[in-house]
Design a protein around this motif. Structure first.
Motif, PDB file in Angstrom:
ATOM      1  N   LEU A 106      81.363  98.681  35.433  1.00 20.43           N
ATOM      2  CA  LEU A 106      81.381  98.717  33.960  1.00 20.43           C
ATOM      3  C   LEU A 106      82.508  99.626  33.467  1.00 20.43           C
ATOM      4  CD1 LEU A 106      77.563  98.909  33.210  1.00 20.43           C
ATOM      5  CD2 LEU A 106      79.113  97.181  32.278  1.00 20.43           C
ATOM      6  N   TRP A 107      82.659 100.757  34.142  1.00 27.12           N
ATOM      7  CA  TRP A 107      83.723 101.706  33.758  1.00 27.12           C
ATOM      8  C   TRP A 107      85.093 101.045  33.943  1.00 27.12           C
ATOM      9  CZ3 TRP A 107      87.907 104.105  36.069  1.00 27.12           C
ATOM     10  CH2 TRP A 107      88.433 105.209  35.390  1.00 27.12           C
ATOM     11  N   ALA A 108      85.274 100.398  35.092  1.00 27.04           N
ATOM     12  CA  ALA A 108      86.585  99.812  35.420  1.00 27.04           C
ATOM     13  C   ALA A 108      86.952  98.712  34.422  1.00 27.04           C
ATOM     14  CB  ALA A 108      86.570  99.264  36.842  1.00 27.04           C
ATOM     15  N   VAL A 109      85.983  97.885  34.064  1.00 25.75           N
ATOM     16  CA  VAL A 109      86.257  96.770  33.152  1.00 25.75           C
ATOM     17  C   VAL A 109      86.744  97.293  31.798  1.00 25.75           C
ATOM     18  CG1 VAL A 109      85.088  95.000  31.769  1.00 25.75           C
ATOM     19  CG2 VAL A 109      84.710  95.111  34.227  1.00 25.75           C
ATOM     20  N   HIS A 110      86.295  98.473  31.427  1.00 26.35           N
ATOM     21  CA  HIS A 110      86.632  98.995  30.100  1.00 26.35           C
ATOM     22  C   HIS A 110      87.858  99.900  30.089  1.00 26.35           C
ATOM     23  CE1 HIS A 110      82.550  97.502  29.336  1.00 26.35           C
ATOM     24  NE2 HIS A 110      83.024  97.297  28.127  1.00 26.35           N
ATOM     25  N   GLN A 111      88.589  99.947  31.206  1.00 28.09           N
ATOM     26  CA  GLN A 111      89.850 100.680  31.190  1.00 28.09           C
ATOM     27  C   GLN A 111      90.940  99.780  30.622  1.00 28.09           C
ATOM     28  OE1 GLN A 111      89.684 104.021  31.914  1.00 28.09           O
ATOM     29  NE2 GLN A 111      87.557 103.315  31.948  1.00 28.09           N
ATOM     30  N   ALA A 112      91.846 100.361  29.861  1.00 24.93           N
ATOM     31  CA  ALA A 112      92.931  99.580  29.260  1.00 24.93           C
ATOM     32  C   ALA A 112      93.732  98.894  30.370  1.00 24.93           C
ATOM     33  CB  ALA A 112      93.835 100.503  28.445  1.00 24.93           C
ATOM     34  N   ASP A 113      94.106  97.655  30.151  1.00 23.67           N
ATOM     35  CA  ASP A 113      94.926  96.880  31.086  1.00 23.67           C
ATOM     36  C   ASP A 113      94.267  96.726  32.456  1.00 23.67           C
ATOM     37  OD1 ASP A 113      96.869  96.918  29.080  1.00 23.67           O
ATOM     38  OD2 ASP A 113      97.667  98.819  29.822  1.00 23.67           O
ATOM     39  N   SER A 114      92.939  96.778  32.515  1.00 24.73           N
ATOM     40  CA  SER A 114      92.287  96.634  33.821  1.00 24.73           C
ATOM     41  C   SER A 114      92.442  95.210  34.331  1.00 24.73           C
ATOM     42  CB  SER A 114      90.803  96.985  33.715  1.00 24.73           C
ATOM     43  OG  SER A 114      90.098  95.969  33.010  1.00 24.73           O
ATOM     44  N   GLY A 115      92.581  94.247  33.428  1.00 22.96           N
ATOM     45  CA  GLY A 115      92.681  92.853  33.839  1.00 22.96           C
ATOM     46  C   GLY A 115      91.351  92.304  34.343  1.00 22.96           C
ATOM     47  N   LEU A 116      90.289  93.122  34.250  1.00 21.42           N
ATOM     48  CA  LEU A 116      88.975  92.685  34.731  1.00 21.42           C
ATOM     49  C   LEU A 116      88.178  92.106  33.567  1.00 21.42           C
ATOM     50  CD1 LEU A 116      88.205  95.828  36.893  1.00 21.42           C
ATOM     51  CD2 LEU A 116      89.062  93.622  37.692  1.00 21.42           C
ATOM     52  N   SER A 117      87.225  91.246  33.908  1.00 25.50           N
ATOM     53  CA  SER A 117      86.432  90.649  32.835  1.00 25.50           C
ATOM     54  C   SER A 117      84.972  91.029  32.999  1.00 25.50           C
ATOM     55  CB  SER A 117      86.626  89.128  32.835  1.00 25.50           C
ATOM     56  OG  SER A 117      85.415  88.493  33.129  1.00 25.50           O
ATOM     57  N   LEU A 118      84.321  91.191  31.870  1.00 25.03           N
ATOM     58  CA  LEU A 118      82.915  91.582  31.844  1.00 25.03           C
ATOM     59  C   LEU A 118      82.038  90.418  32.289  1.00 25.03           C
ATOM     60  CD1 LEU A 118      81.371  94.113  31.028  1.00 25.03           C
ATOM     61  CD2 LEU A 118      81.300  93.269  28.687  1.00 25.03           C
ATOM     62  N   GLY A 119      82.569  89.190  32.165  1.00 23.20           N
ATOM     63  CA  GLY A 119      81.762  87.985  32.366  1.00 23.20           C
ATOM     64  C   GLY A 119      81.062  87.920  33.715  1.00 23.20           C
ATOM     65  N   ALA A 176      96.178 110.741  28.849  1.00 23.03           N
ATOM     66  CA  ALA A 176      96.469 109.579  28.024  1.00 23.03           C
ATOM     67  C   ALA A 176      96.139 108.293  28.763  1.00 23.03           C
ATOM     68  CB  ALA A 176      97.932 109.595  27.620  1.00 23.03           C
ATOM     69  N   GLU A 177      96.323 108.288  30.070  1.00 19.28           N
ATOM     70  CA  GLU A 177      96.046 107.053  30.804  1.00 19.28           C
ATOM     71  C   GLU A 177      95.315 107.407  32.080  1.00 19.28           C
ATOM     72  OE1 GLU A 177      99.661 107.894  30.428  1.00 19.28           O
ATOM     73  OE2 GLU A 177      99.001 109.227  32.014  1.00 19.28           O
ATOM     74  N   PRO A 178      94.328 106.601  32.461  1.00 23.06           N
ATOM     75  CA  PRO A 178      93.553 106.925  33.660  1.00 23.06           C
ATOM     76  C   PRO A 178      94.253 106.536  34.949  1.00 23.06           C
ATOM     77  CG  PRO A 178      92.649 104.983  32.603  1.00 23.06           C
ATOM     78  CD  PRO A 178      93.788 105.437  31.754  1.00 23.06           C
ATOM     79  N   ALA A 179      95.309 105.730  34.849  1.00 26.00           N
ATOM     80  CA  ALA A 179      95.971 105.282  36.063  1.00 26.00           C
ATOM     81  C   ALA A 179      96.602 106.466  36.788  1.00 26.00           C
ATOM     82  CB  ALA A 179      97.051 104.264  35.721  1.00 26.00           C
ATOM     83  N   ARG A 180      96.741 106.312  38.090  1.00 23.66           N
ATOM     84  CA  ARG A 180      97.363 107.385  38.868  1.00 23.66           C
ATOM     85  C   ARG A 180      98.867 107.363  38.664  1.00 23.66           C
ATOM     86  NH1 ARG A 180      93.683 107.034  44.282  1.00 23.66           N
ATOM     87  NH2 ARG A 180      91.968 108.223  43.398  1.00 23.66           N
ATOM     88  N   VAL A 181      99.420 108.511  38.432  1.00 24.15           N
ATOM     89  CA  VAL A 181     100.856 108.602  38.180  1.00 24.15           C
ATOM     90  C   VAL A 181     101.427 109.646  39.114  1.00 24.15           C
ATOM     91  CG1 VAL A 181     102.591 109.007  36.419  1.00 24.15           C
ATOM     92  CG2 VAL A 181     100.369 108.130  35.760  1.00 24.15           C
ATOM     93  N   GLN A 182     102.548 109.333  39.709  1.00 25.83           N
ATOM     94  CA  GLN A 182     103.205 110.310  40.578  1.00 25.83           C
ATOM     95  C   GLN A 182     103.767 111.448  39.731  1.00 25.83           C
ATOM     96  OE1 GLN A 182     103.301 110.402  43.917  1.00 25.83           O
ATOM     97  NE2 GLN A 182     101.979 108.603  43.922  1.00 25.83           N
ATOM     98  N   THR A 183     103.750 112.622  40.299  1.00 28.06           N
ATOM     99  CA  THR A 183     104.305 113.765  39.604  1.00 28.06           C
ATOM    100  C   THR A 183     105.830 113.739  39.694  1.00 28.06           C
ATOM    101  OG1 THR A 183     102.394 114.978  40.347  1.00 28.06           O
ATOM    102  CG2 THR A 183     104.199 116.264  39.461  1.00 28.06           C
TER     103      THR A 183
END
Lengths: 254, 322
Positions: A166-179, B7-14
């Motif tokens: 659920l957390w992953a699906v709601h990350q921006a640009d995750s490309g995942l779908s809730l469906g 700002a973003e949860p993605a992993r970013v290199q330092t």
């Protein structure tokens, strides 16, 4: 009652009248101007909760979330100017909040978001040095009794619900779908920090039980034996590979 | 004030940090830094926001100094300390407290004050400042800068608190003039007299928030030029500039809200111009804490402030020669 007793009560309760002694230069309504302060307090504290629980907000919608957060803020105003710690009681509050009962996974998801923030700001620690690993692996009898230390940022949450998905699906640009997601599917979430960013992994039950046992200070040999007796096909190689890759072990208890 | 999420949860290199940044004033390099680096330079700085960490260490923009909110950095470790440590090696730093509640009725939070001491020891900032306001009461933190009456009893209490802060921190602090929306019937002193007396008694410096002057004077029917002239301007150690929102009170008179969420208003730029003409260039901060814009927008605002200060430098130099 001091002035600040009255102000605090009035700021946190919109039903209270404007405190006495408040004046304006032009005879305009003091209560209307006082509302600016009440609004600042309310909005800033709701925003603080929203900053920590963005996925909970997405799941219930902004209007519902802000109404729920305001009731929380009134019942549990912050006790410290360090707002990073604010909202520790929010998961339990949600669990006891009847309008949120339709989403039974919400409290655990809120716990996961708290763990994310705690991991983000946790103390830094160097991973265990290669030389220490070599020394340990050279003496297998020592390996069985060793107690490992882990990264202070590492958090583990076990839930009856699919909180990591659920957390992953709601990350921006995750490309995942809730469906395709079944929220009722139990998941174990490992909250891991690397390169100053936090990630969340979904991990199998035996790996999670072993990690929790090791984090609690169980000797390695005992914890592995328990895991293998519960799950005979447990892949200890995969478990250790992850600990290495994510640099989760920082040393051993001497 | 709450900025504990990346700002973003993605992993970013330092990113790597190489050469020393260029931090010199084009017109008058000699005034860029005090000789020993113990004071903020008379240049424009911006608030340090987590959204801009990577860009700052990667591009090393020309900025006079950075300012942080102390409370956001009272955490054990992680990205905030990682990036601030890198940035601190390359730029002067101002630490600005937003939670000490110096105007509070009760004693100061000693645990919090010790935590601030630890933060100051770690980063050795050129300046520490706090507000003439209260925000905590009976262990509850309200996260707003709330107003105080200007009477003798409050004055004594605030002076005691400023003394305690300066004793524990082992350094003088700057006190910021407030933005307020109401006044108190029990006030017996003007705001400027109250501030002047604190500065005189405690030896603290003044963080002159020009936006707060404009906001408060509008909200209380005062003349900002006169208000400014009544302050102990020789104590000014830093200036703040920020944006406000326009609302109206119940009689339709302007009610300006100190929002830190937009560009500096033209009226505040004029008042800043007048301030620099009066007291000369000072360290000046662009405050933008809500709806944080791209770093380039903050830098453009800072450059405008530097432009005004440089114009006054030129005028003074010309006046000296003629």
């Amino acid at each position: 009652m001091t002035i600040h007793d009255v102000w605090m009560q009035t700021l946190l309760d919109p039903g209270q009248p404007c405190p006495p002694g408040v004046t304006t230069w032009n005879g305009s309504d003091p209560a209307q101007r006082f509302t600016v302060y009440r609004n600042n307090v309310m909005v800033s504290l709701i925003n603080a909760i929203a900053d920590t629980f963005p996925v909970v907000e997405q799941l219930v919608g902004t209007d519902f979330f802000r109404a729920m957060a305001w009731i929380f803020v009134q019942a549990h105003p912050p006790r410290s100017p360090q707002l990073v710690h604010y909202g520790q009681e929010f998961p339990e509050f949600i669990a006891a909040f009847p309008p949120a009962a339709e989403l039974p996974y919400l409290p655990d998801l809120a716990r996961l978001e708290r763990a994310y923030v705690a991991a983000f700001h946790a103390a830094d620690a160097e991973p265990m040095a290669a030389a220490a690993w070599q020394a340990l692996l050279a003496t297998p009898e020592q390996l069985t009794t060793v107690q490992f230390r882990f990264q202070p940022s590492l958090r583990v949450l076990r839930s009856e619900y699919a909180i990591a998905s659920l957390w992953a699906v709601h990350q921006a640009d995750s490309g995942l779908s809730l469906g395709a997601l079944d929220p009722g599917c139990a998941e174990n979430a490992w909250v891991i920090r690397r390169d100053w960013c936090v990630g969340i992994l979904t991990m199998p039950g035996p790996d999670t039980s072993l990690l929790v046992a090791l984090q609690a200070g169980q000797p390695f040999g005992v914890a592995v034996a328990d895991t293998l007796s519960a799950a005979p096909d447990f892949d200890i190689g995969r478990f250790f590979e992850l600990l290495f890759v994510e640099q989760l072990i920082t040393g051993v208890v001497s | 004030m709450n900025e504990h999420q990346p700002a973003e949860p993605a992993r970013v290199q330092t990113p790597n940090i190489g050469a020393h940044p260029v931090v010199s004033s084009r017109l008058d390099p000699a005034t860029s830094f005090s000789s020993d680096g113990t004071e903020l330079p008379d240049r424009a700085g911006v608030g340090l926001k987590p959204e801009h960490f990577h860009e700052i260490v990667a591009t090393k923009p020309t900025i006079g100094f950075f300012e942080i909110h102390a409370e956001n950095y009272l955490v054990p470790g992680g990205a905030f300390h990682h990036f601030l440590t890198q940035i601190r090696t390359q730029y002067p730093l101002s630490i600005h407290g937003v939670g000490l509640s110096i105007g509070g009725e009760g004693p100061l939070d000693r645990v919090h004050l010790q935590a601030l001491r630890g933060l100051l020891d770690r980063y050795e900032p050129q300046s520490f400042s706090e507000h003439l306001a209260w925000s905590s009461h009976n262990d509850i933190f309200l996260n707003d800068l709330l107003p105080i009456p200007y009477d003798q009893r409050t004055l004594d209490r605030v002076c005691q608190h400023v003394d305690e802060v300066q004793n524990v921190l082992g350094r003088p602090m700057l006190l910021e003039n407030p933005a307020t929306y109401v006044a108190f019937a029990e006030s017996t002193l003007s705001e400027t007299a109250f501030i002047g007396e604190i500065v005189r008694r405690t030896g603290c410096g003044l963080l002159l928030d020009v936006n707060n002057i404009y906001v408060s004077c509008s909200n209380h029917g005062r003349d900002p030029i006169r208000y400014l002239s009544e302050l102990p301007l020789s104590a000014v150690g830093e200036i703040h500039l920020a944006g406000f929102n326009r609302e109206t009170d119940s009689l339709g008179a302007p009610l300006l809200i100190d929002s830190h969420a937009s560009r500096v208003d033209e009226a505040v730029w004029s008042l800043f111009d007048h301030t620099v003409a009066t007291i000369g260039p000072k360290p000046v901060l662009i405050e933008w804490d809500n709806d944080v814009p791209p770093l380039a927008t903050l830098i453009a605002e800072a450059q405008r402030a530097e432009g005004i200060m440089n114009r006054h430098r030129v005028n003074q130099a010309v006046a000296r020669q003629s």
